[in-house]
Scaffold this active site. Structure first.
Site, PDB file in Angstrom:
ATOM      1  CD  GLU A 261       0.803  25.918  95.661  1.00 38.17           C
ATOM      2  OE1 GLU A 261       0.066  25.028  95.220  1.00 38.17           O
ATOM      3  OE2 GLU A 261       1.782  25.700  96.402  1.00 38.17           O
ATOM      4  CB  THR A 305       3.023  21.481  97.577  1.00 41.22           C
ATOM      5  OG1 THR A 305       2.164  22.306  96.800  1.00 41.22           O
ATOM      6  CG2 THR A 305       4.159  22.337  98.126  1.00 41.22           C
ATOM      7  CG  HIS A 421      -3.052  26.245  97.167  1.00 39.35           C
ATOM      8  ND1 HIS A 421      -4.223  25.526  97.236  1.00 39.35           N
ATOM      9  CD2 HIS A 421      -2.064  25.398  97.565  1.00 39.35           C
ATOM     10  CE1 HIS A 421      -3.966  24.308  97.661  1.00 39.35           C
ATOM     11  NE2 HIS A 421      -2.660  24.198  97.866  1.00 39.35           N
ATOM     12  CG  ASP A 480       3.674  23.543  93.496  1.00 38.10           C
ATOM     13  OD1 ASP A 480       3.099  24.175  92.583  1.00 38.10           O
ATOM     14  OD2 ASP A 480       3.158  23.394  94.621  1.00 38.10           O
ATOM     15  CG  HIS A 481       1.013  21.009  92.240  1.00 36.70           C
ATOM     16  ND1 HIS A 481      -0.203  21.635  92.072  1.00 36.70           N
ATOM     17  CD2 HIS A 481       1.382  21.250  93.519  1.00 36.70           C
ATOM     18  CE1 HIS A 481      -0.563  22.219  93.212  1.00 36.70           C
ATOM     19  NE2 HIS A 481       0.391  22.000  94.101  1.00 36.70           N
TER      20      HIS A 481
END
Length: 687
Positions: A261, A305, A421, A480-481
């Site tokens: 994440e 995500t 996150h 993911d990002h």
């Protein structure tokens, strides 16, 4: 001077005077927001002029409606319109601060699928200066309440009100003409919402987004099989195939996808105060049986995500507005990795330590063919086990081992971590590294949660070795990002020890890890440029799964002949030679701005068109649900009714599988669990 003051006061006491004051104050605060709250990439005199005038046409039209009303109603409606439009501006300020984009109707429509813990995120995003956009509304109310400005009860002539509306329309036409002269094809060839706001204003963007949303819904109804021909033709001409030396090297192996994440590539080998932030992932990254990619980029849009998952499992881009998992995950036809592999004898499962509805996973995963979905309903839970957006990674991975060992082999399992996150919250007893000292709360907490995630990965990998699963499993790690958006440039520059951090640097900062780890795999660090869209073809080729006739926009990262132009969702791109950000091109090797001419110009235009074509065709596949008209050879269409993610059903299915397919770790151990081999130092689990 007194005479001038009296004239102004008299003018404000007329309905027209109050209207002009409201328009002026709204323009002032909007322009203030444009310049201080958004990063619109305004360059040159023309763009600055357009930015300054673009709030005026739409606010004239909106507030002008109130002039058709009589008496107090006219003033009340004017204030209500001002307040509502201000609230929309305020909401976009908050959203933009973290996501560098503007709100869309599609996103709002699907907001219920991603609303968990948003209150904590918003609390960290809001700044006191944001509320200044409401200052004019408050001022106008007070001026009227204390009769500093008196309401003009006389009816406003209808022809004047109509003239103001027409003036607004005329000014918008002028604005649009100026915008098109500076950016041709603004409304037909843009993938970046920043452009619409920069050239036409936030209100016009909202209308544009609404119209586009309605058009997309209508397009799906009209689509037919012939619409797929252009997609198939493009893919046929752009396939590069597999790498013969790697094809099938993981055939028959289990696959574990570990979703890191918000994890960015810069964290690999990054040290803070002499300590490695991610020692476990660093070790995996450099191991001889790990294929590591150091020029692998996230390509997500608003779906973040959800977009990453769409690309990883389908090799389709996320949409320019909202998240396709939310808007289309329930209704569209997909030919995703879980469905393909389950039809080849794999057991497929997704693990996620939050509510099953987050990003509409409980529906999208059925469309993708996941046999099992272990959401937080499957886990033992306490308040202390959770932080931010779900279960803490150490506890999540520890409890996931119980279900992982029950999956019949070979299996395809995706485990989604959550602790790293935004807003990067972690209690002191779990923190094992000091916060950084940039002075930016978002940036400074990032290394703390990244270290925690890394420790959780270390514990999980140790368990795999103890069970022997490491010998029969290919483990794929991907970020993911981004974790730190482009709105934190000063803090990032300080963190990385750079003098500055510009748009080119931010484009390069979009690198995320992609690592494929498997015993016996010929590893090393691969420098090819690629992104999340390329992950699925790469994994499938390693597994020896033919995908020559699939609708996938990625290319095998291991093929040396692949196209290395990496598309970003907004139409920008990076490549080994050139990087495009907005309308500016950079030399990727030096970071210097280039002004292409001749053959160089032809080359960058070809790359730009390639990116635009890929994005538009991928959008076409999703927006028109084109996969319903095509089925690859040997693939059976997914029937969503075959899947049930209720806890009672899932556990019953696992129990049956131990007898019907006794290939799981648990079955091979004659029912003896290996979860006691899992060792975690999570303080919440200590007796």
């Amino acid at each position: 001077m007194k005479k001038i003051g009296n004239s102004i006061r008299q003018g404000l006491n007329t309905k027209m005077g109050f209207f002009l004051l409201t328009v002026f104050l709204f323009w002032l605060k909007t322009y203030y927001a444009y310049k201080t709250k958004f990063n619109l990439g305004v360059k040159g005199g023309m763009q600055n002029l357009i930015l300054a005038i673009n709030p005026i046409p739409t606010i004239l039209i909106l507030l002008g409606v109130a002039l058709f009303l009589r008496g107090r109603k006219s003033y009340v409606v004017m204030l209500v319109i001002d307040f509502l439009d201000t609230t929309w501006l305020f909401a976009n300020i908050l959203y933009y601060r973290e996501f560098s984009d503007f709100l869309t109707f599609t996103l709002i429509k699907g907001s219920g699928a991603a609303s968990t813990n948003l209150d904590k995120s918003i609390a960290n995003i809001v700044r006191g200066s944001d509320f200044l956009v409401y200052a004019d509304v408050l001022l106008l109310v007070l001026l009227l309440a204390f009769h500093v400005i008196k309401m003009d009860m006389r009816p406003f002539k209808r022809r004047y009100a109509t003239a103001i509306e027409l003036l607004g329309v005329f000014l918008f036409a002028v604005n649009l003409g100026m915008a098109n002269s500076d950016r041709s094809g603004l409304l037909t060839r843009t993938f970046d919402n920043n452009y619409i706001v920069k050239y036409l204003g936030l209100n016009a963007y909202t209308v544009y987004d609404g119209v586009k949303t309605q058009q997309n819904e209508a397009i799906k109804k009209k689509a037919n099989a012939s619409d797929l021909k252009s997609v198939q033709s493009y893919l046929k001409n752009n396939r590069v195939g597999d790498n013969a030396s790697y094809y099938g090297k993981a055939k028959g192996k289990n696959v574990i996808i570990i979703h890191l994440e918000s994890f960015q590539q810069f964290l690999i080998d990054f040290k803070w105060k002499g300590k490695e932030v991610t020692p476990n992932l660093n070790k995996i990254y450099h191991e001889s049986d790990t294929l590591s990619f150091d020029n692998f980029f996230n390509q997500v849009g608003q779906g973040k995500t959800a977009d990453a998952e769409m690309m990883m499992e389908n090799s389709l881009f996320g949409l320019p507005e909202g998240a396709a998992m939310v808007t289309d995950g329930t209704t569209n036809t997909f030919q995703a990795a879980p469905a393909k592999l389950s039809q080849m004898g794999y057991t497929t499962a997704a693990f996620h330590g939050d509510v099953p509805s987050f990003w509409n996973r409980d529906n999208a995963y059925k469309s993708w063919g996941y046999q099992y979905f272990f959401s937080n309903e499957y886990y033992k839970n306490k308040a202390s086990y959770n932080v931010g957006y779900g279960m803490k990674d150490k506890i999540f991975l520890d409890q996931s081992s119980k279900y992982l060992e029950q999956l019949p082999q070979p299996f395809y399992a995706k485990l989604i971590t959550l602790t790293n996150h935004y807003p990067y919250l972690l209690d002191k007893k779990n923190a094992s590294i000091a916060r950084t000292n940039t002075g930016d709360d978002t940036v400074d907490g990032y290394v703390v949660t990244a270290r925690y995630l890394d420790q959780a990965i270390g514990e999980f990998m140790t368990w795999l070795k103890k069970t022997g699963l490491d010998k029969s499993t290919m483990v794929v790690f991907y970020g993911d990002h981004y974790g730190i958006s482009g709105n934190h440039k000063k803090a990032v520059a300080k963190l990385l020890g750079k003098k500055s951090f510009n748009n080119f640097d931010d484009a390069q900062f979009q690198r995320v890890p992609f690592m494929i780890h498997m015993e016996g795999l010929k590893g090393g660090i691969n420098h090819t440029y690629g992104g999340e869209i390329d992950a699925l073809p790469t994994i499938m080729d390693l597994l020896g799964v033919k995908d020559d006739d699939t609708i996938q926009f990625g290319q095998d990262l291991l093929n040396p002949d692949r196209n290395q132009t990496v598309a970003f969702r907004n139409g920008d791109f990076v490549s080994p030679t050139y990087t495009k950000v907005g309308s500016t091109y950079y030399d990727t090797s030096t970071g210097k701005v280039v002004h292409p001419t001749g053959a160089e110009k032809t080359k960058v235009e070809k790359m730009t068109n390639h990116v635009a074509t890929e994005l538009s065709l991928s959008d076409k596949v999703i927006n028109e649900d084109l996969l319903r008209f095509y089925t690859p050879a040997g693939f059976k269409k997914v029937n969503k009714a075959d899947y049930n993610y209720k806890v009672s059903y899932g556990k019953k299915l696992l129990k049956k599988a131990q007898k019907k397919e006794p290939t799981s770790v648990l079955a091979k151990n004659d029912g003896k669990s290996d979860t006691d081999l899992y060792v975690t130092d999570a303080p919440e689990l200590k007796k």
